[in-house]
Write a protein that holds these residues in place. Structure first.
Motif, mmCIF file in Angstrom:
data_model
loop_
_atom_site.group_PDB
_atom_site.id
_atom_site.type_symbol
_atom_site.label_atom_id
_atom_site.label_comp_id
_atom_site.label_asym_id
_atom_site.label_seq_id
_atom_site.Cartn_x
_atom_site.Cartn_y
_atom_site.Cartn_z
ATOM 1 N N ALA A 1 8.808 25.860 -20.272
ATOM 2 C CA ALA A 1 10.343 24.475 -20.892
ATOM 3 C C ALA A 1 11.567 24.877 -20.770
ATOM 4 O O ALA A 1 12.782 24.260 -20.483
ATOM 5 N N ASN A 2 12.158 25.731 -21.543
ATOM 6 C CA ASN A 2 12.692 26.004 -22.342
ATOM 7 C C ASN A 2 13.447 27.347 -20.440
ATOM 8 O O ASN A 2 15.256 27.804 -20.663
ATOM 9 N N SER A 3 12.811 27.308 -19.286
ATOM 10 C CA SER A 3 13.370 27.958 -18.705
ATOM 11 C C SER A 3 13.670 27.710 -17.202
ATOM 12 O O SER A 3 14.308 27.434 -15.725
ATOM 13 N N VAL A 4 13.596 26.179 -17.165
ATOM 14 C CA VAL A 4 13.605 25.386 -15.863
ATOM 15 C C VAL A 4 14.860 24.783 -16.000
ATOM 16 O O VAL A 4 15.394 24.174 -17.667
ATOM 17 N N ASN A 5 15.336 24.169 -15.415
ATOM 18 C CA ASN A 5 16.702 23.239 -15.283
ATOM 19 C C ASN A 5 16.330 21.103 -15.126
ATOM 20 O O ASN A 5 17.583 20.816 -14.394
ATOM 21 N N PHE A 6 15.675 21.053 -15.155
ATOM 22 C CA PHE A 6 15.145 19.967 -15.133
ATOM 23 C C PHE A 6 14.390 19.649 -15.555
ATOM 24 O O PHE A 6 13.659 19.742 -16.722
ATOM 25 N N ASP A 7 14.451 17.817 -16.628
ATOM 26 C CA ASP A 7 13.812 17.460 -17.761
ATOM 27 C C ASP A 7 12.839 17.254 -18.056
ATOM 28 O O ASP A 7 12.050 16.547 -16.837
#
Length: 169
Positions: A153-159
């Motif tokens: 989750a800390n590596s993605v750029n979406f909600d």
């Protein structure tokens, strides 16, 4: 010493770099290679060391095989699994006994005008069974902490959101 302090000490002692590798091999050459868009299969195999092979393809919307995992499903599964693993860790450290955990995660990907796309959002919907003597409010709040620690989750750029359901007993 409280349990959250123990977790922080444990995590601080483990700082470092972690490297991963995966091999992806295209297995979809039907004899003509990529001579034409419809001439080849999107089938591929994913291996990580000596672990069992994952049979992959693209989503059927992109000429893939629906009986194989696609990259979008694997991304969604990675988010769900990472959240779950952190959550179980935090519950164990907090004295919450989890007896069952399932998540029916959903993700939304948007195609753009140029043919590319991106995930817009992911919703994790874990159902967690805890013991009758456990703190239901604490069990629910640990999902927020798990989300803040989740590597994926800390590596993605979406909600990425989480709507947990806690079942007691």
């Amino acid at each position: 010493m409280d349990k959250s302090h123990n977790l922080e000490r444990h995590l601080m002692s483990r700082k470092g770099e972690h490297n991963y590798s995966a091999t992806v091999i295209w297995t979809g050459n039907s004899g003509e290679g990529t001579k034409h868009y419809r001439a080849f299969s999107r089938d591929h195999e994913i291996t990580c060391g000596s672990k069992p092979t994952i049979k992959g393809s693209s989503d059927p919307a992109f000429r893939g095989d629906s009986s194989r995992y696609n990259p979008e499903e694997l991304l969604l599964s990675s988010l769900s699994a990472c959240h779950m693993l952190w959550y179980l860790h935090l519950c164990a450290d907090s004295g919450i006994t989890v007896s069952n955990y399932s998540d029916h995660a959903e993700g939304r990907m948007i195609e753009t005008q140029n043919g590319s796309g991106h995930f817009e959002k992911v919703l994790l919907k874990p159902v967690v069974n805890i013991g009758t003597s456990d703190d239901k409010d604490l069990a629910k709040s640990l999902h927020d902490k798990a989300h803040s620690f989740c590597f994926i989750a800390n590596s993605v750029n979406f909600d990425v959101r989480c709507e947990p359901e806690i079942v007691v007993g």
